[in-house]
Write a protein that holds these residues in place. Structure first.
Motif, mmCIF file in Angstrom:
data_model
loop_
_atom_site.group_PDB
_atom_site.id
_atom_site.type_symbol
_atom_site.label_atom_id
_atom_site.label_comp_id
_atom_site.label_asym_id
_atom_site.label_seq_id
_atom_site.Cartn_x
_atom_site.Cartn_y
_atom_site.Cartn_z
ATOM 1 N N SER A 39 0.949 -1.031 -0.068
ATOM 2 C CA SER A 39 0.053 -0.037 0.168
ATOM 3 C C SER A 39 0.935 1.416 -0.088
ATOM 4 O O SER A 39 2.100 1.008 0.237
ATOM 5 N N ARG A 40 0.408 2.332 -0.570
ATOM 6 C CA ARG A 40 1.225 3.557 -0.535
ATOM 7 C C ARG A 40 0.351 4.773 -0.415
ATOM 8 O O ARG A 40 -0.766 4.987 -0.203
ATOM 9 N N THR A 41 1.496 5.979 0.274
ATOM 10 C CA THR A 41 1.151 6.968 0.638
ATOM 11 C C THR A 41 1.793 8.310 -0.186
ATOM 12 O O THR A 41 3.010 8.017 -0.119
ATOM 13 N N VAL A 42 0.973 9.008 -0.769
ATOM 14 C CA VAL A 42 1.715 10.025 -1.733
ATOM 15 C C VAL A 42 1.136 11.504 -1.215
ATOM 16 O O VAL A 42 0.019 11.757 -0.978
ATOM 17 N N ILE A 43 1.938 12.399 -1.197
ATOM 18 C CA ILE A 43 1.447 13.929 -0.916
ATOM 19 C C ILE A 43 1.787 14.666 -2.120
ATOM 20 O O ILE A 43 2.568 14.453 -3.234
ATOM 21 N N SER A 44 1.022 15.757 -2.019
ATOM 22 C CA SER A 44 1.150 16.860 -3.095
ATOM 23 C C SER A 44 1.818 18.221 -2.236
ATOM 24 O O SER A 44 1.083 18.801 -1.344
ATOM 25 N N ILE B 132 4.709 13.409 -4.389
ATOM 26 C CA ILE B 132 5.846 13.114 -3.901
ATOM 27 C C ILE B 132 5.596 11.689 -2.832
ATOM 28 O O ILE B 132 4.753 11.836 -1.811
ATOM 29 N N PRO B 133 5.935 10.431 -3.276
ATOM 30 C CA PRO B 133 5.924 9.437 -2.501
ATOM 31 C C PRO B 133 6.337 9.516 -1.115
ATOM 32 O O PRO B 133 7.576 9.643 -1.138
ATOM 33 N N PRO C 140 -0.981 5.980 -11.598
ATOM 34 C CA PRO C 140 0.192 6.443 -11.183
ATOM 35 C C PRO C 140 0.023 7.768 -9.714
ATOM 36 O O PRO C 140 -1.116 8.212 -10.051
ATOM 37 N N ASN C 141 1.205 7.750 -9.407
ATOM 38 C CA ASN C 141 1.131 8.599 -8.345
ATOM 39 C C ASN C 141 0.757 10.199 -8.713
ATOM 40 O O ASN C 141 -0.073 10.793 -8.150
ATOM 41 N N GLU C 142 1.216 10.611 -9.991
ATOM 42 C CA GLU C 142 0.841 12.008 -10.412
ATOM 43 C C GLU C 142 -0.649 12.033 -10.813
ATOM 44 O O GLU C 142 -1.158 13.194 -10.513
ATOM 45 N N ASP C 143 -1.178 10.905 -11.304
ATOM 46 C CA ASP C 143 -2.614 11.098 -11.679
ATOM 47 C C ASP C 143 -3.294 11.104 -10.358
ATOM 48 O O ASP C 143 -4.274 11.500 -10.484
ATOM 49 N N ALA C 144 -2.976 10.199 -9.305
ATOM 50 C CA ALA C 144 -3.596 10.489 -8.394
ATOM 51 C C ALA C 144 -3.767 11.761 -7.526
ATOM 52 O O ALA C 144 -4.925 12.218 -7.193
ATOM 53 N N ALA D 198 -7.008 14.020 -7.140
ATOM 54 C CA ALA D 198 -7.662 14.378 -5.878
ATOM 55 C C ALA D 198 -7.710 16.049 -5.986
ATOM 56 O O ALA D 198 -8.519 16.375 -5.160
ATOM 57 N N GLN D 199 -6.762 16.666 -6.563
ATOM 58 C CA GLN D 199 -6.746 18.065 -6.675
ATOM 59 C C GLN D 199 -8.103 18.648 -7.333
ATOM 60 O O GLN D 199 -8.270 19.785 -7.152
ATOM 61 N N SER D 200 -8.656 17.746 -8.429
ATOM 62 C CA SER D 200 -9.741 18.191 -9.096
ATOM 63 C C SER D 200 -11.180 18.285 -8.289
ATOM 64 O O SER D 200 -11.930 18.909 -8.836
#
Length: 349
Positions: free
Chosen positions: A203-208, A214-215, A295-299, A303-305
């Motif tokens: 599982s993974r956590t990514v921040i904006s 940034i993972p 992918p991280n960038e898509d996520a 989420a920002q949309s």
């Protein structure tokens, strides 16, 4: 002690923050909600849910409220949202079974004040070989962590020790069974303005941050060079069996449970620490049912949309399903609202 906020039930309104339920006609029959989500008393609750108050809280921590998401009778989904009283933090979650025959994803969100520190905890637990390990983590991991005597003074150490102790507790609880299931854990713990992201498994956590994805965790895969070296040094083997697997069996190199492979498949987390500043926009925690196809960038972009984090979480899980994810799909979106504190709303007895 603060009085419990009134609950507001809002059904079928996908554009509002605290939706109780929404119809997803295209995929509803494929979804299944089996989760609970718990919060502590100092949160401002805006989702309509059944609640149970735990009055056995410790002196420096408020009582716990368990909030149960709605469930469709014919198999549905779970989603919901929460917002802090000061308006600086909000989160939404979305979870459904997808194309799997059973649901093995669990999640947890808690918020409290401990030793005068504001604390928020978010977690994704993806079970494999059964749901019991993931369910055990949901029931115990954060509770154990908040009770750790060094949780506030040395949070990183407390997280590491609690992860490993909870793994031992789970194995002990299952010693008389024939099950050998396991689970990932990806957690984000916010203590004041310090964020600690801990990970075991894939599982993974990514921040904006300042618009950049940034993972804050690196998947524990057996073919990762450092993980492969660790496993082989312990006497294990990594081999190809459709994908790289420990002993030809498990497609991740760290996990809770998995008794038969415990010598090689540890539950020691990798932990990254960040200080929250004005560049932090949001974070996404998700099971690999999302990351396999998003992918991280898509996520981060998806989420920002959506301004509403619950709508963002639903959009992520629905996108993963549409893109062909064959797994359970669960995610949590947390948004930071810097300098946007809302006036305290009226309290209710």
């Amino acid at each position: 002690m603060q009085h419990l906020r009134a609950l507001v039930v809002q059904a079928g309104n996908i554009g509002r923050f605290a939706k109780g339920r929404v119809q997803l006609s295209n995929i509803r029959r494929d979804l299944n909600a089996t989760q609970r989500i718990s919060y502590t008393l100092n949160c401002n609750f805006t989702t309509g849910r059944t609640m149970m108050v735990d009055t056995g809280a410790t002196a420096n921590q408020g009582p716990t409220i368990d909030v149960l998401p709605e469930k469709d009778d014919d198999g549905g989904y779970a989603s919901g949202g929460w917002k802090s009283e000061d308006g600086r933090l909000s989160c939404g979650y979305s979870s459904f079974r997808g194309k799997r025959a059973s649901m093995e994803d669990f999640y947890d969100v808690k918020a409290s004040t401990i030793d005068e520190q504001t604390v928020c905890l978010f977690g994704i637990f993806d079970g494999h070989g059964g749901s019991r390990a993931a369910e055990f983590l949901k029931e115990h991991l954060f509770e154990n962590l908040m009770k750790h005597p060094q949780f506030i003074t040395d949070t990183k150490l407390a997280i590491s020790l609690t992860y490993q102790q909870t793994d031992m507790d789970f194995l002990e609880s299952e010693k008389d069974t024939y099950r050998d299931d396991g689970s990932t854990a990806s957690t984000a713990v916010l203590v004041g303005n310090h964020l600690y992201v801990a990970n075991v498994g894939d599982s993974r956590t990514v921040i904006s941050k300042a618009g950049k994805a940034i993972p804050l965790s690196e998947d524990h895969k057996p073919n990762r060079s450092d993980e492969r070296k660790r496993i082989e040094s312990a006497g294990g083997i990594v081999m190809w069996a459709g994908t790289w697997r420990v002993g030809g069996v498990l497609a991740m190199s760290r996990a809770f449970g998995n008794r038969m492979l415990k010598q090689y498949v540890v539950a020691e987390p990798e932990i990254q620490e960040q200080e929250i500043d004005e560049e932090f926009e949001l974070l996404v925690l998700a099971s690999d049912g999302l990351w396999d196809v998003v992918p991280n960038e898509d996520a981060v972009s998806l989420a920002q949309s959506e301004e509403d984090p619950e709508a963002a979480a639903r959009k992520l899980t629905e996108t993963a399903f549409t893109r062909g994810s064959a797994d359970n799909i669960t995610c949590i979106v947390v948004k930071f609202h810097h300098h946007k504190a809302d006036p305290a709303s009226p309290q209710h007895d």
